[in-house]
Design a protein around this motif. Structure first.
Motif, short mmCIF file in Angstrom:
data_model
loop_
_atom_site.label_atom_id
_atom_site.label_comp_id
_atom_site.label_asym_id
_atom_site.label_seq_id
_atom_site.Cartn_x
_atom_site.Cartn_y
_atom_site.Cartn_z
N GLU A 102 9.87 -0.40 -49.10
CA GLU A 102 8.55 -0.94 -48.79
C GLU A 102 7.74 0.10 -48.01
O GLU A 102 8.26 0.74 -47.08
CB GLU A 102 8.69 -2.22 -47.96
CG GLU A 102 7.36 -2.89 -47.62
CD GLU A 102 7.54 -4.15 -46.80
OE1 GLU A 102 6.72 -4.42 -45.91
OE2 GLU A 102 8.55 -4.88 -47.07
N LYS B 12 8.29 2.02 -44.64
CA LYS B 12 8.87 1.13 -43.64
C LYS B 12 10.39 1.17 -43.69
O LYS B 12 11.07 1.20 -42.65
CB LYS B 12 8.36 -0.29 -43.86
CG LYS B 12 8.84 -1.30 -42.83
CD LYS B 12 8.22 -2.67 -43.11
CE LYS B 12 8.70 -3.71 -42.09
NZ LYS B 12 8.12 -5.05 -42.38
N TYR C 136 14.86 -1.86 -48.71
CA TYR C 136 15.14 -3.30 -48.62
C TYR C 136 16.64 -3.52 -48.44
O TYR C 136 17.46 -2.85 -49.08
CB TYR C 136 14.67 -4.01 -49.89
CG TYR C 136 13.18 -4.08 -50.05
CD1 TYR C 136 12.40 -4.88 -49.22
CD2 TYR C 136 12.53 -3.36 -51.05
CE1 TYR C 136 11.03 -4.95 -49.37
CE2 TYR C 136 11.16 -3.43 -51.22
CZ TYR C 136 10.41 -4.22 -50.38
OH TYR C 136 9.04 -4.29 -50.52
N ASP C 137 16.97 -4.49 -47.59
CA ASP C 137 18.37 -4.87 -47.48
C ASP C 137 18.70 -5.96 -48.48
O ASP C 137 17.88 -6.29 -49.36
CB ASP C 137 18.70 -5.31 -46.04
CG ASP C 137 17.97 -6.59 -45.62
OD1 ASP C 137 17.41 -7.29 -46.48
OD2 ASP C 137 17.98 -6.88 -44.41
N ASN D 9 18.69 -9.00 -48.27
CA ASN D 9 17.80 -10.17 -48.15
C ASN D 9 16.34 -9.83 -48.41
O ASN D 9 15.46 -10.63 -48.11
CB ASN D 9 17.96 -10.79 -46.77
CG ASN D 9 19.36 -11.30 -46.51
OD1 ASN D 9 19.93 -11.98 -47.36
ND2 ASN D 9 19.93 -10.94 -45.36
N ARG D 10 16.09 -8.64 -48.92
CA ARG D 10 14.74 -8.14 -49.21
C ARG D 10 13.92 -7.96 -47.94
O ARG D 10 12.70 -8.11 -47.94
CB ARG D 10 14.00 -9.04 -50.21
CG ARG D 10 14.60 -9.11 -51.60
CD ARG D 10 14.62 -7.78 -52.29
NE ARG D 10 13.29 -7.30 -52.68
CZ ARG D 10 13.05 -6.07 -53.16
NH1 ARG D 10 14.03 -5.19 -53.26
NH2 ARG D 10 11.82 -5.72 -53.48
N GLU D 11 14.58 -7.58 -46.87
CA GLU D 11 13.90 -7.17 -45.64
C GLU D 11 13.97 -5.65 -45.55
O GLU D 11 15.05 -5.06 -45.70
CB GLU D 11 14.57 -7.79 -44.40
CG GLU D 11 14.53 -9.31 -44.36
CD GLU D 11 13.12 -9.86 -44.16
OE1 GLU D 11 12.27 -9.11 -43.61
OE2 GLU D 11 12.88 -11.01 -44.56
N ALA D 12 12.81 -5.01 -45.30
CA ALA D 12 12.76 -3.54 -45.33
C ALA D 12 13.17 -2.97 -43.97
O ALA D 12 12.36 -2.38 -43.25
CB ALA D 12 11.36 -3.09 -45.72
N ASP D 13 14.44 -3.10 -43.64
CA ASP D 13 14.89 -2.70 -42.31
C ASP D 13 15.93 -1.59 -42.31
O ASP D 13 16.52 -1.29 -41.27
CB ASP D 13 15.41 -3.90 -41.53
CG ASP D 13 16.60 -4.57 -42.22
OD1 ASP D 13 17.07 -4.04 -43.25
OD2 ASP D 13 17.06 -5.62 -41.73
N TYR E 225 24.96 -0.41 -41.38
CA TYR E 225 24.53 -1.35 -42.43
C TYR E 225 25.70 -1.60 -43.39
O TYR E 225 25.69 -1.13 -44.54
CB TYR E 225 23.32 -0.79 -43.19
CG TYR E 225 22.16 -0.49 -42.27
CD1 TYR E 225 21.31 -1.50 -41.83
CD2 TYR E 225 21.92 0.82 -41.83
CE1 TYR E 225 20.24 -1.22 -40.97
CE2 TYR E 225 20.86 1.11 -40.97
CZ TYR E 225 20.04 0.08 -40.55
OH TYR E 225 18.99 0.36 -39.69
#
Length: 621
Positions: free
Chosen positions: A180, A196, A199-200, A202-206, A217
């Motif tokens: 992202e 950013k 994506y992990d 869960n679709r979180e760009a962390d 991770y």
């Protein structure tokens, strides 16, 4: 499952020196083959009944019955709610499997198919519905929704046992939507945009862009970031944002921008001179070497070659051809999807074997049998001398893949539909397939065309119907399959393919559009008058050595047409005869097609008289 190209199993497979097993050899000539293109999610789920297996035996154990024309049309859209659900299903995975494809190899073999082009099967980004296969997250694994690596290898081996080569659709230009941007909606400006993160699961760009730390991770593999790990560096992506609506032909935008939300991979400079491969390109080349060796593949169709540039394409073609040759695959086929005006130039500059003729070739192949274009518009795209008209869309028998329908239909813009979607397409589709199969190029059938799918709806999803029915079947249906070998288009295509396989002139011969005459006196090439459709016989000859095969189709779906046609005077002087090899005339058409026709001298030329059924096909020798 491997996380890196340095994984021992990956390296040992790639680096077999010398080969420890015998690999399936390449064909003598690819123009001898008949390709068939399918999207694995849309072809078969292995639950059909009332079809014939690979040994031509009836299968009655499945749960999905055969589609019945008339009673099953539109059974998925009888209410507004049902119609909405049917349309929605067209945008998601519907369940096709590699094992389903394997179960239909007999269907394909009896159609005359000798080479399969399978849409991408690699692992897609988790939680996204990229059913088409072009949103890859892991280039070293098969998406579990399609099956397993072992099932891919088994499919290829079984296809080889039955005389069918296998090509995979591959992507180098981009990955799936794996990271992202910080910007909300970045579009190409020439600048590099900050990211950013990956994506992990869960679709979180962390996850920071770069090699993923397994300790920080631990759940990143297999459903987060991108794999193999060699593709995780920031330098592996151009990070330029999406190509703008008017930027698809603007360099360097179309080379460096993202293909919609699919992330552009940094492959290196477009100029092939003094080219240096990037880490991303080297990693991708290693992945695709692996699949050649592991699955014993026969070729690749390379997606979006225009957006790669000549430098990366030439590098990839060179290393793949050399690697395949080491395995005994001296004619490993590389087909490039090349939109725009540089198709032949790209093939010539990069070492690709053939271009997918989706521009002028496909449009003319579509329009000519419908009478919407002059036959010469199509035949003039081809030339028989190597250096004749080199700069003007010159194509040869093994340098272009020709097809009527496909999954994108770039040339049609926003108004998409299969050949049978408008006009007399359903009545003329066999004539169109004959023009495709019996003229220059490597012919390819898009799945469902042999069942006269119409693809009505106007966008990509509707030209990607499911052959096995499911929730998104053809003709606005559900729960019905279409592996119907009694369909007249299937039967007619199989007959044409049989003749093509038997006659070398139809595969490798020179090609000449023939003049025709209604009265046997005045001859000329068939051409449109005004804006109306051309309703005529189109005839052409394929000549190889001292043999001539005469082919003819009718663009009139309603009437029987009789015309005089010129033939080669040296091969067929007056007094000789031609014998019928194929006729589409069947029940319901009161057309007397003679088994032999005599060559007569008329207006200073050798001629024969042909009587062609409505929308029909004739082949004489």
């Amino acid at each position: 499952m491997a996380k890196s190209i340095q994984d021992p199993e990956i390296l040992s497979t790639i680096n077999t020196k010398p080969p420890t097993k015998r690999y399936h050899p390449s064909p003598l000539a690819w123009e001898d083959q008949l390709l068939y293109f399918l999207l694995p999610d849309r072809f078969s789920d292995d639950n059909e009944k009332n079809y014939k297996d690979i040994e031509n035996r009836p299968v009655t154990s499945g749960s999905t019955p055969l589609f019945q024309q008339g009673q099953d049309n539109g059974n998925a859209i009888r209410t507004d709610a049902d119609a909405a659900q049917w349309r929605a299903k067209g945008g998601v995975f519907v369940g096709g499997k590699l094992k389903g494809l394997k179960s239909k190899l007999g269907y394909l073999q009896r159609l005359g198919v000798t080479a399969l082009w399978i849409g991408p099967i690699f692992k897609q980004v988790a939680k996204l519905e990229t059913y088409h296969g072009y949103g890859v997250q892991d280039f070293l694994d098969v998406d579990s929704r399609f099956g397993t690596r072992e099932e891919l290898r088994d499919l290829v081996a079984t296809a080889h046992e039955h005389g069918i080569y296998v090509l995979l659709d591959i992507i180098l230009n981009h990955s799936g939507n794996v990271f992202e941007y910080i910007a909300t909606d970045p579009h190409y400006t020439g600048d590099t945009f900050p990211v950013k993160g990956f994506y992990d699961e869960n679709r979180e760009a962390d996850i920071p862009l770069g090699t993923v730390d397994a300790h920080t991770y631990p759940n990143a593999f297999p459903n987060a970031a991108i794999w193999p790990s060699e593709l995780q560096g920031a330098e592996c992506f151009t990070r330029k944002g999406q190509i703008n609506g008017n930027g698809w032909d603007n360099a360097p935008e179309y080379l460096d921008g993202d293909f919609f939300d699919l992330k552009d991979l940094a492959l290196g400079a477009s100029n092939p001179d003094h080219f240096s491969a990037t880490p991303a390109l080297r990693a991708l080349a290693a992945c695709y070497k692996y699949w050649i060796n592991y699955a014993d593949l026969d070729g690749y169709r390379i997606d979006t070659v225009k957006h790669m540039g000549d430098g990366p394409t030439r590098y990839f073609a060179s290393v793949i051809h050399e690697y395949a040759a080491r395995l005994g695959k001296d004619k490993f086929l590389l087909i490039g999807e090349i939109t725009g005006s540089r198709a032949f130039e790209t093939v010539e500059a990069t070492g690709l074997d053939a271009a997918l003729g989706i521009g002028d070739v496909q449009e003319k192949l579509w329009r000519v049998p419908k009478g919407q274009a002059n036959p010469s518009d199509y035949f003039n795209l081809f030339r028989n001398a190597l250096f004749l008209n080199k700069g003007s869309h010159t194509w040869f028998r093994d340098r272009v893949v020709t097809m009527i329908d496909d999954h994108d239909q770039v040339w049609r813009g926003g108004d998409k539909g299969r050949y049978c979607s408008d006009g007399d397409g359903a009545e003329l589709v066999l004539a169109a397939l004959a023009l495709n199969l019996l003229t220059l190029g490597i012919p390819c059938i898009y799945y469902g065309t042999e069942q006269a799918f119409d693809g009505q709806g106007g966008s990509d999803r509707y030209i990607r119907e499911a052959m096995f029915g499911g929730a998104f079947g053809a003709f606005r249906s559900k729960g019905r399959h279409f592996f119907d070998e009694a369909n007249p288009v299937f039967a007619g295509t199989a007959g044409i393919a049989t003749v093509r396989a038997a006659e070398i002139a139809l595969r490798r011969g020179r090609q000449y559009l023939r003049e025709i005459s209604g009265d046997g006196v005045h001859f000329g090439l068939p051409s449109r008058i005004g804006d109306g459709p051309l309703r005529s016989v189109i005839a052409w000859s394929r000549l190889f050595a001292d043999e001539e095969v005469l082919c003819a189709i009718s663009t009139d779906a309603k009437q029987v047409l009789s015309v005089w046609v010129t033939v080669d005077a040296e091969v067929h002087p007056a007094g000789t005869e031609l014998a019928l090899l194929y006729s589409s005339a069947d029940g319901g058409v009161a057309t007397e097609v003679p088994q032999k026709i005599a060559v007569e001298a008329r207006s200073g030329r050798s001629t024969v008289k042909l009587t062609v059924p409505p929308g029909g096909v004739l082949v004489y020798k």
